[in-house]
Design a protein around this motif. Structure first.
Motif, PDB file in Angstrom:
ATOM      1  N   MET A 191       2.532  22.314  -3.536  1.00 20.94           N
ATOM      2  CA  MET A 191       3.663  21.384  -3.521  1.00 20.94           C
ATOM      3  C   MET A 191       4.480  21.637  -2.269  1.00 20.94           C
ATOM      4  N   PHE A 192       5.014  20.560  -1.698  1.00 16.52           N
ATOM      5  CA  PHE A 192       5.869  20.651  -0.516  1.00 16.52           C
ATOM      6  C   PHE A 192       7.333  20.741  -0.956  1.00 16.52           C
ATOM      7  N   THR A 207      -0.123  12.811  -3.511  1.00 20.65           N
ATOM      8  CA  THR A 207       1.153  12.162  -3.221  1.00 20.65           C
ATOM      9  C   THR A 207       1.701  12.796  -1.953  1.00 20.65           C
ATOM     10  N   ASP A 208       2.912  12.372  -1.550  1.00 16.62           N
ATOM     11  CA  ASP A 208       3.484  12.968  -0.346  1.00 16.62           C
ATOM     12  C   ASP A 208       4.038  14.362  -0.597  1.00 16.62           C
ATOM     13  N   SER A 209       3.932  14.875  -1.836  1.00 15.04           N
ATOM     14  CA  SER A 209       4.425  16.227  -2.115  1.00 15.04           C
ATOM     15  C   SER A 209       3.459  17.069  -2.933  1.00 15.04           C
ATOM     16  N   LEU A 210       2.276  16.528  -3.288  1.00 15.83           N
ATOM     17  CA  LEU A 210       1.319  17.251  -4.119  1.00 15.83           C
ATOM     18  C   LEU A 210      -0.078  17.114  -3.522  1.00 15.83           C
ATOM     19  N   VAL A 228       0.849  -1.183   0.000  1.00 14.18           N
ATOM     20  CA  VAL A 228       0.000   0.000   0.000  1.00 14.18           C
ATOM     21  C   VAL A 228       0.882   1.229   0.000  1.00 14.18           C
ATOM     22  N   ASP A 229       0.699   2.066  -1.017  1.00 15.35           N
ATOM     23  CA  ASP A 229       1.450   3.316  -1.108  1.00 15.35           C
ATOM     24  C   ASP A 229       0.578   4.423  -0.549  1.00 15.35           C
ATOM     25  N   GLN A 230       0.829   4.818   0.689  1.00 14.60           N
ATOM     26  CA  GLN A 230      -0.014   5.787   1.379  1.00 14.60           C
ATOM     27  C   GLN A 230       0.627   7.161   1.328  1.00 14.60           C
ATOM     28  N   ALA A 231      -0.096   8.139   0.760  1.00 12.19           N
ATOM     29  CA  ALA A 231       0.431   9.500   0.633  1.00 12.19           C
ATOM     30  C   ALA A 231       0.219  10.245   1.945  1.00 12.19           C
ATOM     31  N   LEU A 232       1.287  10.666   2.558  1.00  9.86           N
ATOM     32  CA  LEU A 232       1.242  11.456   3.775  1.00  9.86           C
ATOM     33  C   LEU A 232       1.906  12.794   3.505  1.00  9.86           C
ATOM     34  N   PRO A 288     -13.070   6.597  -7.956  1.00  3.42           N
ATOM     35  CA  PRO A 288     -13.267   5.427  -8.828  1.00  3.42           C
ATOM     36  C   PRO A 288     -11.936   4.790  -9.205  1.00  3.42           C
ATOM     37  N   GLY A 289     -11.977   3.473  -9.377  1.00  2.00           N
ATOM     38  CA  GLY A 289     -10.766   2.739  -9.709  1.00  2.00           C
ATOM     39  C   GLY A 289     -10.018   2.215  -8.500  1.00  2.00           C
ATOM     40  N   GLY A 290     -10.621   2.355  -7.317  1.00  2.00           N
ATOM     41  CA  GLY A 290      -9.991   1.846  -6.110  1.00  2.00           C
ATOM     42  C   GLY A 290      -8.936   2.754  -5.516  1.00  2.00           C
ATOM     43  N   TYR A 291      -8.913   4.032  -5.913  1.00  2.00           N
ATOM     44  CA  TYR A 291      -7.929   4.963  -5.382  1.00  2.00           C
ATOM     45  C   TYR A 291      -8.435   5.571  -4.075  1.00  2.00           C
ATOM     46  N   VAL A 292      -7.545   5.616  -3.105  1.00  2.00           N
ATOM     47  CA  VAL A 292      -7.864   6.186  -1.796  1.00  2.00           C
ATOM     48  C   VAL A 292      -6.779   7.194  -1.441  1.00  2.00           C
TER      49      VAL A 292
END
Length: 211
Positions: free
Chosen positions: A209-210, A173-176, A40-44, A134-138
């Motif tokens: 953006m971070f 994402t973790d920067s956007l 799981v790629d979790q964006a923090l 949609p598409g299973g994106y969280v």
């Protein structure tokens, strides 16, 4: 009495079949399930504390109609909950209803219709959550409150301005990330001939953006 109980217990043990007293070990299944955990790629929020954003939206200037607005914001994340934000925005006031009805009457020259504001705010994230697409994106989300003070340049004068509002952040994402904001800008003015408090509503969106 104790002798009778012990004798009865011994009889039960001896009467129990041997296959019940000594259970054989279970044989392994013929087919092993091929189950592998999915990564799981979790964006923090990234480890960088600064965030820069480009802002566009709509600003309703009381008595002067609604106008397209644009600007920028620079945010410093103090912690996971608190942040400080500096921002600037630009818009142009439309004609008042009186000017449209009166024809050639102009309350303000064109140069004084330029509307610019800047502020320094403190924000607080209070409802972290998730958004499902949609598409299973969280994606991780944050609901936050913000408020502060600054100034507004309008109608040839500079006025102390208070602003407050709420926002919703989606971390792609973790920067956007994407921000949706609703804010009120308040200042006192006598542009129309009498002192009153102008309440101007901002509805805007920004991509940040971070770094």
């Amino acid at each position: 009495m104790k002798v009778v109980i012990a004798a009865a217990f011994l009889v039960v043990i001896l009467a129990t079949p041997e296959d019940v007293r000594a259970q054989p070990e279970r044989e392994p299944p013929l087919i092993e399930p091929d189950v592998k955990p999915e990564p799981v790629d979790q964006a923090l929020v990234d480890s960088e504390n600064f965030e820069v954003a480009a802002v566009v939206g709509w600003l309703n200037i009381e008595d002067f109609g609604s106008s397209f607005m644009y600007g920028g914001r620079l945010t410093y994340n103090i912690s996971e909950s608190f942040f400080v934000e500096a921002g600037i925005g630009f818009a142009e006031a439309e004609e008042t209803s009186f000017e449209r009805l009166a024809g050639d009457v102009r309350l303000l020259p064109d140069d004084d219709r330029d509307y610019r504001w800047y502020h320094l705010n403190l924000g607080y994230r209070l409802l972290p959550g998730e958004a499902f697409f949609p598409g299973g994106y969280v994606f991780n989300t944050n609901f936050y409150l913000t408020g502060g003070a600054g100034a507004t340049d309008f109608a040839g004068d500079n006025r102390f301005t208070v602003n407050y509002g709420a926002g919703y952040q989606v971390l792609f994402t973790d920067s956007l990330s994407l921000h949706l904001n609703a804010r009120q800008h308040l200042f006192d003015s006598d542009i129309l001939g009498e002192d009153k408090t102008f309440v101007n509503t901002e509805l805007s969106a920004s991509v940040s953006m971070f770094f």
